[in-house]
Design a protein around this motif. Structure first.
Motif, PDB file in Angstrom:
ATOM      1  N   LYS A   1       0.861  -1.177   0.000  1.00  0.00           N
ATOM      2  CA  LYS A   1       0.000   0.000   0.000  1.00  0.00           C
ATOM      3  C   LYS A   1       0.894   1.222   0.000  1.00  0.00           C
ATOM      4  O   LYS A   1       2.048   1.190   0.384  1.00  0.00           O
ATOM      5  N   GLY A   2       0.342   2.324  -0.447  1.00  0.00           N
ATOM      6  CA  GLY A   2       1.127   3.535  -0.560  1.00  0.00           C
ATOM      7  C   GLY A   2       0.945   4.153  -1.922  1.00  0.00           C
ATOM      8  O   GLY A   2       0.260   3.597  -2.789  1.00  0.00           O
TER       9      GLY A   2
ATOM     10  N   ASP B   1       8.858   0.672   0.172  1.00  0.00           N
ATOM     11  CA  ASP B   1       8.205   1.345   1.300  1.00  0.00           C
ATOM     12  C   ASP B   1       6.940   2.075   0.863  1.00  0.00           C
ATOM     13  O   ASP B   1       5.976   2.174   1.626  1.00  0.00           O
ATOM     14  N   LEU B   2       6.950   2.591  -0.363  1.00  0.00           N
ATOM     15  CA  LEU B   2       5.810   3.367  -0.858  1.00  0.00           C
ATOM     16  C   LEU B   2       4.819   2.510  -1.638  1.00  0.00           C
ATOM     17  O   LEU B   2       3.939   3.031  -2.311  1.00  0.00           O
ATOM     18  N   GLY B   3       4.954   1.179  -1.529  1.00  0.00           N
ATOM     19  CA  GLY B   3       3.909   0.296  -2.031  1.00  0.00           C
ATOM     20  C   GLY B   3       4.193  -0.468  -3.289  1.00  0.00           C
ATOM     21  O   GLY B   3       3.385  -1.303  -3.710  1.00  0.00           O
TER      22      GLY B   3
ATOM     23  N   THR C   1      -2.421   8.055   1.237  1.00  0.00           N
ATOM     24  CA  THR C   1      -1.828   6.810   0.734  1.00  0.00           C
ATOM     25  C   THR C   1      -0.526   6.505   1.467  1.00  0.00           C
ATOM     26  O   THR C   1       0.551   6.489   0.877  1.00  0.00           O
TER      27      THR C   1
ATOM     28  N   GLY D   1       2.632   4.736   3.109  1.00  0.00           N
ATOM     29  CA  GLY D   1       3.377   3.521   2.814  1.00  0.00           C
ATOM     30  C   GLY D   1       3.486   2.640   4.049  1.00  0.00           C
ATOM     31  O   GLY D   1       2.872   2.911   5.085  1.00  0.00           O
TER      32      GLY D   1
END
Length: 402
Positions: free
Chosen positions: A6-7, A32-34, A360, A362
């Motif tokens: 997710k992110g 880390d940001l999806g 959004t 992460g």
């Protein structure tokens, strides 16, 4: 686009052929940001795997952290079957990123032209030491080499009595990794607007020269030069943490407001009326003398006294903290920066994602994967049948975790 996590980058799939630190740091940010980051490794694995400490000899602490949230597939890209498998995987990928020299990736038959032929929309990122258009193109490069080549080591020498030293952090790898991350994200944005993929080049040397010259180009911005490429405040021998009566403190008395507040807090002593303290320009022109006077004054009180005074005066200041101190830093604890996870490697403490997104966010993924731990899953998702996977395994083109 398909993927996990997710992110803001959820749904983006990345084929990651990077190793060591520069590229893996960039792709750690993606994970880390999806993004779904598929770490493509050789049979011997990323060399960073084997840097201790850690109970698993193939997954040390640095590897577990910088490769968190990724999946590993092992492909022997010297074999044609493995190359064909990677190209098939690229058909559904959004990003292809590598950290090999241009000649090496070319020998594998995996240059931009090869990837574009199977996926015209792919974002193809080259992260390596030197731009391929110059004479250094095939020189090997690591962080220390680029620090030396880019002027960073020479700048450090100004603060260490003329003795060349490296910065005590792998600054070249990480700055280049950050540059690679924002470049890929910018290219993804452009593709969303135009539908067109593209190739990106992020050379460490040029990136670090650009980084150093932000403040240090100075008078050499002009042609002919109006001065050397050096920002005097940053290279002054007096620019260092100040000694207090019982330790040290970091202080940044920078703008005119700070200086007025500093003098007011001291009772506006006679020496503060010297014209060299009057403006940014005059202070910069006399920076060594200015900072030496501040050092003399700071030595008269304790660190705690100065921290309290500077807080009240709204002047940037802090006690000197070690990395050990940061593990229990009250601000980092309250903001939830440190994130503990129960894993097969035991309880691990990860540094958190430093940026926040209101809609959004992460998330920190699992620790760096076992070598080839997801090989079979990745191939199945790419459309390989059980028979095709078995054939690749039999030929040694693909390998799974032991």
């Amino acid at each position: 686009m398909s993927g996990k996590g997710k992110g803001p980058l959820a749904g983006v799939r990345v084929l990651d052929l990077t190793s060591v630190l520069m590229g893996p740091y960039a792709t750690q940010i993606f994970a880390d940001l999806g993004a779904d980051v598929i770490k493509v490794e050789s049979p011997s694995g990323d060399t960073t795997r084997f840097i201790p400490p850690g109970p698993d000899a193939s997954r040390g602490a640095m590897f577990l952290n910088v490769n968190r949230g990724k999946r590993s597939i092992v492909l022997d890209l010297k074999q044609g079957e493995a190359r064909a498998a990677l190209l098939k995987m690229a058909e559904s990928a959004d990003v292809f990123i590598h950290s090999m020299r241009s000649s090496a990736i070319g020998r594998l038959g995996l240059d931009y032209a090869a990837l574009k032929a199977v996926n015209p929309k792919i974002i193809y990122a080259n992260l390596y030491g030197f731009a391929r258009s110059g004479p250094y193109r095939d020189y090997p490069a690591y962080d220390d080499i680029v620090q030396a080549a880019s002027g960073i080591v020479d700048l450090q020498a100004r603060l260490s009595g003329g003795e060349p030293t490296y910065a005590a952090t792998v600054i070249a790898d990480k700055v280049a990794g950050l540059t690679g991350a924002y470049s890929v994200i910018a290219a993804l944005y452009a593709r969303e607007k135009t539908g067109i993929g593209q190739e990106i080049e992020v050379p460490m040397f040029e990136t670090l020269v650009s980084f150093a010259m932000v403040e240090h180009l100075c008078g050499s911005l002009f042609v002919p030069p109006q001065g050397p490429p050096e920002y005097p405040r940053a290279t002054s021998e007096a620019r260092r943490p100040y000694r207090t009566a019982d330790g040290y403190i970091g202080v940044m008395i920078y703008n005119d407001k700070h200086w007025r507040a500093f003098f007011d807090a001291l009772g506006n002593p006679k020496w503060s009326q010297n014209p060299m303290f009057a403006s940014m320009r005059s202070r910069t022109q006399n920076i060594g003398t200015v900072l030496a006077k501040v050092a003399e004054v700071i030595e008269t009180r304790t660190t705690e006294d100065w921290v309290e005074l500077f807080r009240q005066a709204h002047i940037p200041a802090t006690a000197i903290k070690s990395l050990t101190d940061l593990l229990d830093d009250p601000h980092l604890v309250e903001t939830g920066f440190w994130q503990e996870r129960e894993t097969l490697e035991g309880t691990l403490r990860f540094p958190g994602i430093p940026t926040t997104f209101s809609e959004t966010p992460g998330a920190i993924g699992d620790p760096g994967p076992a070598l080839g731990g997801e090989s079979l899953d990745v191939l199945r998702e790419a459309g390989f049948s059980a028979e095709e996977i078995a054939d690749l395994q039999a030929r040694g083109a693909v390998r799974t975790a032991a």
